[in-house]
Design an enzyme around this catalytic site. Structure first.
Site, PDB file in Angstrom:
ATOM      1  N   ASP A 180      -7.360  11.406  -1.188  1.00  0.00           N
ATOM      2  CA  ASP A 180      -7.002  10.104  -1.995  1.00  0.00           C
ATOM      3  C   ASP A 180      -5.694  10.248  -2.422  1.00  0.00           C
ATOM      4  O   ASP A 180      -5.458  10.980  -3.316  1.00  0.00           O
ATOM      5  CB  ASP A 180      -7.930   9.574  -2.903  1.00  0.00           C
ATOM      6  CG  ASP A 180      -7.618   8.250  -3.486  1.00  0.00           C
ATOM      7  OD1 ASP A 180      -7.837   7.207  -2.722  1.00  0.00           O
ATOM      8  OD2 ASP A 180      -7.197   8.055  -4.300  1.00  0.00           O
ATOM      9  N   ASN A 201       3.817   1.333  -3.523  1.00  0.00           N
ATOM     10  CA  ASN A 201       3.914  -0.036  -2.998  1.00  0.00           C
ATOM     11  C   ASN A 201       4.252  -1.245  -3.953  1.00  0.00           C
ATOM     12  O   ASN A 201       5.021  -2.068  -3.513  1.00  0.00           O
ATOM     13  CB  ASN A 201       2.347  -0.488  -2.597  1.00  0.00           C
ATOM     14  CG  ASN A 201       1.974  -0.538  -0.942  1.00  0.00           C
ATOM     15  OD1 ASN A 201       3.133  -0.237  -0.261  1.00  0.00           O
ATOM     16  ND2 ASN A 201       0.878  -0.233  -0.509  1.00  0.00           N
ATOM     17  N   HIS A 237       6.018  -2.600   0.807  1.00  0.00           N
ATOM     18  CA  HIS A 237       5.336  -2.515   1.532  1.00  0.00           C
ATOM     19  C   HIS A 237       5.735  -1.402   2.710  1.00  0.00           C
ATOM     20  O   HIS A 237       5.150  -0.658   3.254  1.00  0.00           O
ATOM     21  CB  HIS A 237       4.481  -3.490   2.374  1.00  0.00           C
ATOM     22  CG  HIS A 237       3.515  -4.373   1.516  1.00  0.00           C
ATOM     23  ND1 HIS A 237       2.293  -3.758   0.764  1.00  0.00           N
ATOM     24  CD2 HIS A 237       3.702  -5.356   0.915  1.00  0.00           C
ATOM     25  CE1 HIS A 237       1.653  -4.572   0.118  1.00  0.00           C
ATOM     26  NE2 HIS A 237       2.538  -5.663   0.163  1.00  0.00           N
ATOM     27  N   ASP A 282      -5.090   4.140   1.374  1.00  0.00           N
ATOM     28  CA  ASP A 282      -4.703   5.512   1.127  1.00  0.00           C
ATOM     29  C   ASP A 282      -5.575   6.400   1.297  1.00  0.00           C
ATOM     30  O   ASP A 282      -5.408   7.498   0.676  1.00  0.00           O
ATOM     31  CB  ASP A 282      -3.853   5.356  -0.200  1.00  0.00           C
ATOM     32  CG  ASP A 282      -4.578   5.163  -1.229  1.00  0.00           C
ATOM     33  OD1 ASP A 282      -5.853   4.694  -1.151  1.00  0.00           O
ATOM     34  OD2 ASP A 282      -4.286   5.490  -2.439  1.00  0.00           O
TER      35      ASP A 282
END
Length: 212
Positions: free
Chosen positions: A127, A135, A140, A170
């Site tokens: 992760d 972001n 983005h 993610d």
């Protein structure tokens, strides 16, 4: 669809050598007609008819060639569409990695294989840390660039035959089949951790995104 002598079928010297070494071919066939198979305005192949003598040449071969080329073109286009749909169904559109569905298929197969042979299967869940902040701050496009670079770095860390997959967002998973010992998985996990610890760059901006 112009008729030509067999010796003009190819300019490759190997073709002339083949004809000289196979006189029975020249005896059976004297002429040929050929037409290209065109897909997306590009020639991808050809259909060729060979004839014993000139008396069989006429309009009919041209019609046959056009029909066969149309059939071949349709078959190739349908095959390409099938391949594209299959790829979209099993691979992530952004990173090009296997998606969740394909990962589960491979995982089930490797568990079954290991159960029968007594082997080991490793699974690493990754992760990204700080991805949401990237972001939010940089947009983005920056996030997409980080995800694609993450996929490339992780793929570079694993062995041939391993699977790096993107579950979504993610979240990534690495499937490690046929491990010799648990420490092998720890070694690969350490390589991934080191690779993700290096800075990312987008539009000359340094981004920091680690992995857990």
């Amino acid at each position: 669809t112009e008729s030509l002598e067999l010796k003009h079928f190819s300019r490759d010297a190997a073709w002339t050598c083949f004809l000289n070494s196979r006189p029975n071919v020249s005896a059976r066939f004297q002429y040929f007609c050929s037409a290209p198979i065109v897909v997306d305005s590009r020639p991808t192949g050809a259909v060729t008819i060979f004839f014993r003598d000139v008396k069989h040449l006429g309009d009919a071969p041209g019609e046959q060639l056009r029909l066969w080329c149309n059939i071949a073109t349709l078959a190739l286009e349908r095959r390409r569409l099938y391949d594209e749909l299959s790829h979209r169904a099993t691979y992530d559109g952004l990173t090009g990695l296997p998606n969740r569905g394909l990962l589960y298929e491979r995982l089930a197969a490797e568990i079954s294989h290991a159960s029968k042979g007594g082997g080991l299967v490793g699974l690493i869940y990754v992760d990204l840390d700080g991805f949401k902040e990237t972001n939010d701050v940089f947009g983005h496009n920056a996030g997409d660039a980080v995800l694609k670079e993450t996929a490339a770095r992780m793929t570079h860390c694993v062995r041939h035959g391993d699977t790096v997959a993107r579950l979504g967002g993610d979240e990534f998973v690495v499937l490690l089949p046929q491990l010799g010992k648990p420490a092998d998985a720890e070694r690969i996990a350490s390589k991934i951790d080191t690779a993700l610890d290096r800075p990312f760059f987008f539009n000359q901006q340094e981004l920091r995104v680690g992995g857990s």
